[in-house]
Design a protein around this motif. Sequence first.
Motif, short mmCIF file in Angstrom:
data_model
loop_
_atom_site.label_atom_id
_atom_site.label_comp_id
_atom_site.label_asym_id
_atom_site.label_seq_id
_atom_site.Cartn_x
_atom_site.Cartn_y
_atom_site.Cartn_z
N GLN A 1 11.46 2.79 10.08
CA GLN A 1 11.73 2.80 8.74
C GLN A 1 11.15 3.96 8.11
N SER A 2 11.03 5.09 8.83
CA SER A 2 10.64 6.46 8.69
C SER A 2 11.60 7.62 8.25
N VAL A 3 11.05 8.23 7.05
CA VAL A 3 11.72 9.46 6.84
C VAL A 3 11.61 10.45 7.66
N TRP B 1 18.13 1.59 1.21
CA TRP B 1 17.26 2.56 2.00
C TRP B 1 17.03 2.28 3.39
N GLN C 1 15.27 -1.47 3.42
CA GLN C 1 14.51 -2.14 2.49
C GLN C 1 15.02 -1.80 1.10
N ALA D 1 15.02 -0.67 -2.50
CA ALA D 1 14.12 0.23 -3.05
C ALA D 1 14.54 0.36 -4.49
N HIS E 1 11.49 -8.88 -4.39
CA HIS E 1 12.07 -7.55 -4.13
C HIS E 1 11.24 -6.87 -2.96
N ALA E 2 9.87 -7.25 -2.69
CA ALA E 2 9.24 -6.58 -1.50
C ALA E 2 9.82 -7.08 -0.12
N ASP F 1 11.16 6.03 -5.34
CA ASP F 1 10.92 4.55 -5.38
C ASP F 1 10.17 4.15 -4.07
N THR F 2 9.37 5.34 -3.52
CA THR F 2 8.40 4.81 -2.63
C THR F 2 6.90 5.39 -2.95
N PHE G 1 5.49 7.83 -1.89
CA PHE G 1 5.32 9.21 -2.10
C PHE G 1 5.44 9.43 -3.53
N ILE H 1 2.03 9.75 2.76
CA ILE H 1 2.09 9.65 4.08
C ILE H 1 2.91 8.17 4.03
N GLY I 1 4.63 6.61 1.75
CA GLY I 1 6.06 6.73 1.43
C GLY I 1 6.89 7.30 2.69
N PHE I 2 6.41 7.97 3.40
CA PHE I 2 7.23 8.52 4.54
C PHE I 2 7.38 7.59 5.55
N LEU I 3 6.67 6.68 5.91
CA LEU I 3 6.67 5.69 6.67
C LEU I 3 7.32 4.43 6.22
N GLY I 4 7.72 4.46 5.04
CA GLY I 4 8.72 3.35 4.59
C GLY I 4 8.20 2.42 3.64
N MET I 5 7.13 3.04 2.96
CA MET I 5 6.57 1.92 2.05
C MET I 5 7.30 2.01 0.70
N ALA I 6 7.92 1.07 0.12
CA ALA I 6 8.43 1.06 -0.89
C ALA I 6 7.62 0.65 -2.11
N ARG I 7 8.15 1.09 -3.34
CA ARG I 7 7.24 0.70 -4.49
C ARG I 7 7.28 -0.49 -4.93
N VAL J 1 5.90 -3.44 -4.23
CA VAL J 1 5.97 -4.44 -3.46
C VAL J 1 4.82 -5.28 -3.30
N PRO K 1 5.47 -5.29 5.90
CA PRO K 1 5.39 -5.68 7.00
C PRO K 1 4.44 -5.09 7.92
N LEU L 1 5.35 -1.88 10.43
CA LEU L 1 5.33 -0.56 9.68
C LEU L 1 3.97 0.33 9.84
#
Lengths: 354, 837
Positions: A53-55, A191, A222, A224, A231-232, B384-385, B387, B445, B447-453, B455, B459, B462
């Motif tokens: 799940q990485s950009v 997303w 997920q 977004a 939501h989480a 919405d992450t 970042f 970082i 945000g880049f690894l997928g953590m949304a806002r 929340v 998991p 991640l």
Amino acid sequence: MVISGPTPPVGRISENHSRRAIGTRCGYDWWVGTALASVAVVLLTGCHSEHNQSVLHPASPASEHIAWLWWVLFGVCTAVFVAVMILLALAIAPRSRQPVPRSPIGNKFIVVCGIVLPAMILFGLLVATLRAQVALQMPRTEMTVRVTGHMWWWEVEYPDHGIITANEIHLPVGEPVRVELVSADVIHSLWVPNLQGKMDLLPDKINVTWLAAERSGVFRGQCAEYCGVQHALMGLVVVASPRAEFDQWVADRQQPEAVEETELVRRGREVFFESTCHNCHSIAGSEAVGIRGPDLTHLASRQTLGAGLLPNNRGNLSGWISNPQALKPGNLMPHTHIESEDFQALIAYLESLK
Amino acid sequence: MPRTPESEQQLHQTWAPATGFPGVLSEVNNRILGMRFMITAFIFFLLGGLLALLMRIQLAVSHNDFLGPQTYNELFTMHGSTMMFLFAVPFLEGLAMFLLPMMIGARDLAFPRLSAYGYWVYLFGGVLFYTSFLFGAVPDVGWFGYTPLSTSRFTGMSTDFWLLGLSLVEVAGLAAAVEIVVTILKFRAPGMTLGRLPLLVLTLLVIGVMILVAFTVLLTATVLLELDRTLNTSFFDVNRGGNNLLWQHLFWFFGHPEVYIMFLPATGIISMVIPVFARRPVVGYVLIAVAILVTGFVSFGLWVHHMFAAGLPTVSMTFFAAASLMIALASGVQVFAWIATLWGSNPQFKAPLLFSLGFLFLFVLGGLTGVMVAIVPFNQQIHDTYFVVAHFHYVLIGGVLFPIFAGIYYWLPKMTGKLLSPRLGQLNFWLTFIGFNLTFFPMHIMGFLGMARRVYTYPRSLELDGYNLVATCGAGLLGLGVVVMLVDVVYSLKRGPEAGDNPWDADTLEWSIASPSPDFHFREFPIVTGRHPLWDPAPAASNELTALLQLREELADEPQFWRGTLVTDATDTRPVAIQFLPGSTYIPFWTAIGTLVAAIGVLAKAYIMSAFGGAVLVACLAIWLLPREATLKLLRESDLPSRTGLPVMSSGSSSVAWWGMVGLLSIVGSGFAALFYSYFYIRLFSEQWPQEGLARPELWLGGAAYAALVGAAFCQRWGMSRFRDNDQGGARLRYAAAIIIAAAYLGLQIWDWLEVDFTHQTNAYGSLYFVLSGAMALMVLVGLALTGSVLLRLGRSHPRDHVHLRLHLEITTMFWTVAAVIAALVFTTLYLSPYLL
């Protein structure tokens, strides 16, 4: 000057001023260094995860372009930051001679560093943006997927193939797929960072994006856009497989449920219809046509349960059905009270829905 | 008059603050109200910080169960709302209220009662927010409250708490903005022309104007949403023709300027602090001033960058991306101007400068990530992450809080007379700086690894646990830094060294008076000859200077028995009048109570209560605004006009009331502009107009009604010109006629409302129709109250109150003129546009 005010103290060094060179300004420098080192250690230990799940681990042309764009931005902005901090450090560095009452630097410095140079850099970034936007335009697609957002799960439909599933999108590798997005209630956002930037699901407008995987894999996505209490935990998986496998998956989904008719499974189907399950869930080829919850056709072959929350196995399925509120508090699936034997039958039935 | 110890004592007495209880409820002095604002805002800051610490504890490890999802969502909503609405702008407004008069050489702000009203409404609004905890209805829709989640379909009373608490705080913000703008325009000391404004004052002037536009748009949006929730209108209900994205546009049209409303005064503080600790004038004053103006203006053109994932057309997104990049140039100019000012200056590394340097580091970093997020494709990944969470905390904590801390260390001595501890200041700085970076740098970082806002958990797969733990520890350090500051403040109040008038050898006017500053600030107004009043050399003698010195001599310690300050011309700052300022009074408090009761009535859906609150509000406003005979007598009999040549009753742009009406009309105009925007926006996305094939409006009925409205306005202008020709009888006739014609407008409009075959609940077209024409009718009702009050006084007032009466007529006529212009626009929008477009 204010008439009859005190004499101007310009250029005078105040008695309170103490001169100490930068670097020995305070004893906290040691702490700063240790803190930074600790941070570095922590950051580096995060390097062995799957990054699904990485950009920054792109698996599609779209996210690759964006990742490239990021590294350009990172380079440029880091260089600018370092340059500005060096200038600041030079500015405040202690001087041995008396400070002059007026700064030796004039407006030209400000205009060049603050307007001319940044304008050139920003213009370059704008050009990079435009190029990226062109590269990210939707290519020709042969297939459409329609995703409808619900609180707090994803309904996924393949209108070209007549398939409905939930919380899972399957893609053939190397072929772009058009994705239509709409919401059944509030705003959500799809997303899947390994594959594409995000796009909102709105209740009154169909948004369109596209997904294309360059390699096989299972990628996590997920919601977004904040959409309420759960939501989480509104996740999904995108499974990219070679064309042949994808076609097989489609064909399997198009079969009605092939149920092995053991005693237990038959009893399980009865339990499914006797209790409240069929009010919310549908199973293709049966009388269950509920639309409030995810479609359960071919449930057993799904990767996750609870919208990307749990791996799909017997234990989790039992746990989810017996107490969904414990695992995802606030979600819309109520407790169902089923006798132990019937419960086993129900599980057997659901597991047979391959 | 000559200054004597007796005259000074009388001045102290006239300006003495209200004491005791309930005396403190009647305080109107800017010094005390400014400090109250700042203390209250700081308490909200601590509450918001506590909420953040709880959130960070929940997020420290994956799958944590310290807080459930509902509680977590409530906490992040309250954290954001507290910091954005209850702390940042109110604190800066409080600082402005405290500092402004001192910095420009005046004795108080332009509308002391409005300051008091603003404080009470702010306090009540903030308390209303937090009362939601007692009712178990804590807002949980985020600080931005997107529809449809915030409509009554998906959330209950918690959202009403949010909307109503917010409305009260918005009103307080608007009140403070009018104060700030009018004070800066009219109360500056002679010689402080616009080109010589201290940079903090310039930023306050710019944000004052920004607030009048931006906050009104948000107020309009919150009112529309509350109408949807209570009266079942359908501005945002997609099933009845409403538009979902409209809320986002209205909110972010406010939301983006809001962050610059916070940021610009912060840069103003830095522009005050850095030159003082570099011990030289700021470099590039004109460039900085232009940068401030450009930032204020361009910030209104960026809002869509919060909506890059919403599916808008690429062309419009690119425009907003370009504008968002462009504004970085204005910020850059300021940064380099400060670096230039510091160059080779061997600055004193005291706490205010430390925080300024911290600001430069953090804000440049945050500004650069801001440039990154302006890039549309990149934005679509990290929107919405975490970042973005990192970005805005860098620019808001680094770019606003650090300057606020610098300002606290810098100006607290002026408030309390005591210096803060240098060692605790250093400790505070390093704890805060390191704690902040530990907390928020890893979030880039994450945000880049997928953590949304937004929340409550994430998991384990991640692998974000390590970063989150570091962030939580950093948050603890940050909190510790704040605690150190509190300890420092409390300790210095008791044991700190005396500050003296000017402990920093600074250059602006507030440092020429005692610390703590006296309530009246200046016994005699200062005369300013440059940008750095306490540093500039003495000016050459001239006739003008001699005249000013003479005037100053005459006005020393004057007025003795009532509160007054000098009014100067907005452009050339020559003295034009002496403005009467009210002393302590309970009216603002009761007006605020009326406002609160009206709001609670809406919240509880007990509309009788709202009506009662509204009645109290109206009654208090009447008492507030109607001039008292005792005051008029005092001013009539004052000998200051004969001694100084300056009037004590003035009209036109020499009077603050005139400017106050300009401020009010700016707010009304912005509100209507937001309504027009909503009308055409919903229309743009409707398949047919009127929606659902409703009949188009009756042109003749609407035409007659609005013609009557415009006629009523013209009638009053006619009356005004009769008044100017000294024909008060003729004026009365025309004003009375205006009331009758306006009543005709109301009658015709009500007829129209009854005639149409839809209601405000039918669909969005109906809602817009009734709300737009309703807003117009409300404006007319207010106008009628003004006209009525004019009629009460025409022909019955004391001949020597002529000037004051003229002021009364001027502001009434101004109101009606603008009402007529708005009426033309409302008619064109509601009645003509369905036929034309």
